[in-house]
Design a protein around this motif. Sequence first.
Motif, PDB file in Angstrom:
ATOM      1  N   ASP A  60      66.627   4.297 107.331  1.00 47.55           N
ATOM      2  CA  ASP A  60      66.397   3.430 108.488  1.00 47.55           C
ATOM      3  C   ASP A  60      64.944   3.026 108.634  1.00 47.55           C
ATOM      4  O   ASP A  60      64.584   2.323 109.582  1.00 47.55           O
ATOM      5  N   GLY A  61      64.070   3.485 107.728  1.00 46.94           N
ATOM      6  CA  GLY A  61      62.663   3.123 107.791  1.00 46.94           C
ATOM      7  C   GLY A  61      61.830   3.997 108.713  1.00 46.94           C
ATOM      8  O   GLY A  61      60.723   3.599 109.103  1.00 46.94           O
ATOM      9  N   ILE A  62      62.337   5.173 109.065  1.00 44.58           N
ATOM     10  CA  ILE A  62      61.570   6.098 109.909  1.00 44.58           C
ATOM     11  C   ILE A  62      60.844   7.072 108.992  1.00 44.58           C
ATOM     12  O   ILE A  62      61.474   7.851 108.272  1.00 44.58           O
ATOM     13  N   CYS A  63      59.519   7.040 109.024  1.00 41.94           N
ATOM     14  CA  CYS A  63      58.721   7.844 108.093  1.00 41.94           C
ATOM     15  C   CYS A  63      58.223   9.122 108.754  1.00 41.94           C
ATOM     16  O   CYS A  63      58.395   9.344 109.948  1.00 41.94           O
ATOM     17  N   ALA A  64      57.587   9.963 107.945  1.00 41.37           N
ATOM     18  CA  ALA A  64      57.266  11.330 108.357  1.00 41.37           C
ATOM     19  C   ALA A  64      56.458  11.401 109.651  1.00 41.37           C
ATOM     20  O   ALA A  64      56.762  12.203 110.538  1.00 41.37           O
ATOM     21  N   ASN A  65      55.414  10.576 109.778  1.00 40.53           N
ATOM     22  CA  ASN A  65      54.584  10.629 110.991  1.00 40.53           C
ATOM     23  C   ASN A  65      55.395  10.352 112.248  1.00 40.53           C
ATOM     24  O   ASN A  65      55.247  11.026 113.266  1.00 40.53           O
ATOM     25  N   ALA A  77      61.155  19.513 112.821  1.00 43.92           N
ATOM     26  CA  ALA A  77      61.120  18.178 112.219  1.00 43.92           C
ATOM     27  C   ALA A  77      61.394  18.240 110.720  1.00 43.92           C
ATOM     28  O   ALA A  77      62.153  17.424 110.177  1.00 43.92           O
ATOM     29  N   ALA A  78      60.771  19.214 110.040  1.00 42.87           N
ATOM     30  CA  ALA A  78      60.975  19.353 108.598  1.00 42.87           C
ATOM     31  C   ALA A  78      62.420  19.725 108.280  1.00 42.87           C
ATOM     32  O   ALA A  78      63.003  19.230 107.308  1.00 42.87           O
ATOM     33  N   GLN A  79      63.014  20.585 109.107  1.00 43.41           N
ATOM     34  CA  GLN A  79      64.409  20.972 108.885  1.00 43.41           C
ATOM     35  C   GLN A  79      65.341  19.786 109.095  1.00 43.41           C
ATOM     36  O   GLN A  79      66.286  19.582 108.330  1.00 43.41           O
ATOM     37  N   TRP A  80      65.073  18.996 110.136  1.00 40.37           N
ATOM     38  CA  TRP A  80      65.891  17.795 110.356  1.00 40.37           C
ATOM     39  C   TRP A  80      65.801  16.861 109.158  1.00 40.37           C
ATOM     40  O   TRP A  80      66.810  16.321 108.699  1.00 40.37           O
ATOM     41  N   LYS A  81      64.587  16.674 108.641  1.00 44.50           N
ATOM     42  CA  LYS A  81      64.401  15.770 107.511  1.00 44.50           C
ATOM     43  C   LYS A  81      65.152  16.278 106.284  1.00 44.50           C
ATOM     44  O   LYS A  81      65.801  15.500 105.572  1.00 44.50           O
ATOM     45  N   ALA A  82      65.084  17.591 106.008  1.00 42.45           N
ATOM     46  CA  ALA A  82      65.793  18.150 104.857  1.00 42.45           C
ATOM     47  C   ALA A  82      67.296  17.945 104.996  1.00 42.45           C
ATOM     48  O   ALA A  82      67.984  17.559 104.038  1.00 42.45           O
ATOM     49  N   ASN A 135      44.028   8.480 114.548  1.00 44.31           N
ATOM     50  CA  ASN A 135      43.737   7.703 113.343  1.00 44.31           C
ATOM     51  C   ASN A 135      44.831   7.817 112.292  1.00 44.31           C
ATOM     52  O   ASN A 135      44.720   7.239 111.212  1.00 44.31           O
ATOM     53  N   TYR A 136      45.912   8.555 112.577  1.00 44.74           N
ATOM     54  CA  TYR A 136      47.031   8.642 111.645  1.00 44.74           C
ATOM     55  C   TYR A 136      47.911   7.400 111.784  1.00 44.74           C
ATOM     56  O   TYR A 136      48.102   6.873 112.876  1.00 44.74           O
ATOM     57  N   THR A 137      48.460   6.946 110.664  1.00 45.58           N
ATOM     58  CA  THR A 137      49.368   5.801 110.697  1.00 45.58           C
ATOM     59  C   THR A 137      50.585   6.131 111.548  1.00 45.58           C
ATOM     60  O   THR A 137      51.207   7.177 111.368  1.00 45.58           O
ATOM     61  N   GLU A 138      50.964   5.237 112.448  1.00 45.90           N
ATOM     62  CA  GLU A 138      52.043   5.545 113.400  1.00 45.90           C
ATOM     63  C   GLU A 138      53.376   5.789 112.690  1.00 45.90           C
ATOM     64  O   GLU A 138      54.109   6.716 113.034  1.00 45.90           O
ATOM     65  N   ASN A 139      53.693   4.961 111.704  1.00 45.78           N
ATOM     66  CA  ASN A 139      54.963   5.144 110.991  1.00 45.78           C
ATOM     67  C   ASN A 139      54.729   5.234 109.491  1.00 45.78           C
ATOM     68  O   ASN A 139      55.450   4.642 108.688  1.00 45.78           O
ATOM     69  N   GLY A 140      53.728   5.989 109.089  1.00 45.76           N
ATOM     70  CA  GLY A 140      53.477   6.203 107.671  1.00 45.76           C
ATOM     71  C   GLY A 140      53.683   7.658 107.322  1.00 45.76           C
ATOM     72  O   GLY A 140      54.429   8.383 107.983  1.00 45.76           O
ATOM     73  N   ASN A 141      53.009   8.089 106.279  1.00 44.35           N
ATOM     74  CA  ASN A 141      53.067   9.498 105.901  1.00 44.35           C
ATOM     75  C   ASN A 141      51.670  10.008 105.578  1.00 44.35           C
ATOM     76  O   ASN A 141      51.080   9.632 104.570  1.00 44.35           O
ATOM     77  N   ASN A 142      51.163  10.856 106.451  1.00 41.60           N
ATOM     78  CA  ASN A 142      49.909  11.563 106.188  1.00 41.60           C
ATOM     79  C   ASN A 142      50.124  13.074 106.151  1.00 41.60           C
ATOM     80  O   ASN A 142      49.157  13.825 106.097  1.00 41.60           O
ATOM     81  N   ILE A 143      51.398  13.511 106.178  1.00 46.60           N
ATOM     82  CA  ILE A 143      51.649  14.929 106.474  1.00 46.60           C
ATOM     83  C   ILE A 143      52.703  15.597 105.596  1.00 46.60           C
ATOM     84  O   ILE A 143      52.871  16.815 105.682  1.00 46.60           O
ATOM     85  N   GLU A 144      53.397  14.868 104.736  1.00 44.14           N
ATOM     86  CA  GLU A 144      54.630  15.407 104.157  1.00 44.14           C
ATOM     87  C   GLU A 144      54.649  15.393 102.634  1.00 44.14           C
ATOM     88  O   GLU A 144      54.170  14.458 101.993  1.00 44.14           O
ATOM     89  N   SER A 145      55.250  16.448 102.072  1.00 40.10           N
ATOM     90  CA  SER A 145      55.646  16.495 100.660  1.00 40.10           C
ATOM     91  C   SER A 145      57.108  16.913 100.616  1.00 40.10           C
ATOM     92  O   SER A 145      57.533  17.782 101.391  1.00 40.10           O
ATOM     93  N   THR A 146      57.881  16.295  99.731  1.00 37.96           N
ATOM     94  CA  THR A 146      59.302  16.642  99.623  1.00 37.96           C
ATOM     95  C   THR A 146      59.684  16.871  98.171  1.00 37.96           C
ATOM     96  O   THR A 146      59.071  16.317  97.249  1.00 37.96           O
TER      97      THR A 146
END
Length: 218
Positions: A113-118, A93-98, A131-142
């Motif tokens: 497109d509005g697709i976030c890390a979670n 997932a991280a490689q795809w995002k990069a 309890n993590y936001t479905e389409n937010g970011n609780n997991i990522e630094s870039t």
Amino acid sequence: MWRRVAVIVLLSCILIACINGRGDLVLPLSPLVQNSPMSTPIRVYVPSIIVPDPTPVVYCEGDPESHELATLMREHPLQQREFMQCDAILTSAAQWKAEDMVARKYTGHCTPDGICANRIVQRFGYRLPSNYTENGNNIESTSANRRTAEDAFYALLNSSSHKAHILAELEFFRAQNCYGIGFHEERPTIRYPWPTIRAWVIMTAPCMETVTTRNKAS
């Protein structure tokens, strides 16, 4: 000198003539023993020396740059997580995002497109706590356009929010023991002569075994 060369060439030819089709070195017998009971040719087996190709180093993080960034994160003296382990799904997932950041030239935790890390990691099949936001970011630094992994790492630590995530300064992040690192760069070409574009992505999350147990309990 020419006599020495002639002798060497002659000996080489004799040696080649003595090697049969199987690669055995067969020594001819002298006339004195050709008719004796011990007239079987003498075979000397010359071992073939095969040098194997060097085995490529395979990192869970995918490449040496990502591996270096992961090492800086895991081994930092202020790292608050009790342990950290690389996860193949988070790495994918991280490689795809990069790669997407470089291809579409954006920064941030959400795609154009509005697709976030979670949501990204869940689309790759990773289970996050309920309890993590479905389409937010609780997991990522870039980080973008830093020259080396070390540059990217310390640039992130200069941000209080990214530092809290990477070093798990908050209790919330200390439960994120699994991680994935992504790195991608695009170098200038004759057709596209812009400067090199680089993207670094760190994703951390609770290991899926823990998530499964916790979600069942809740």
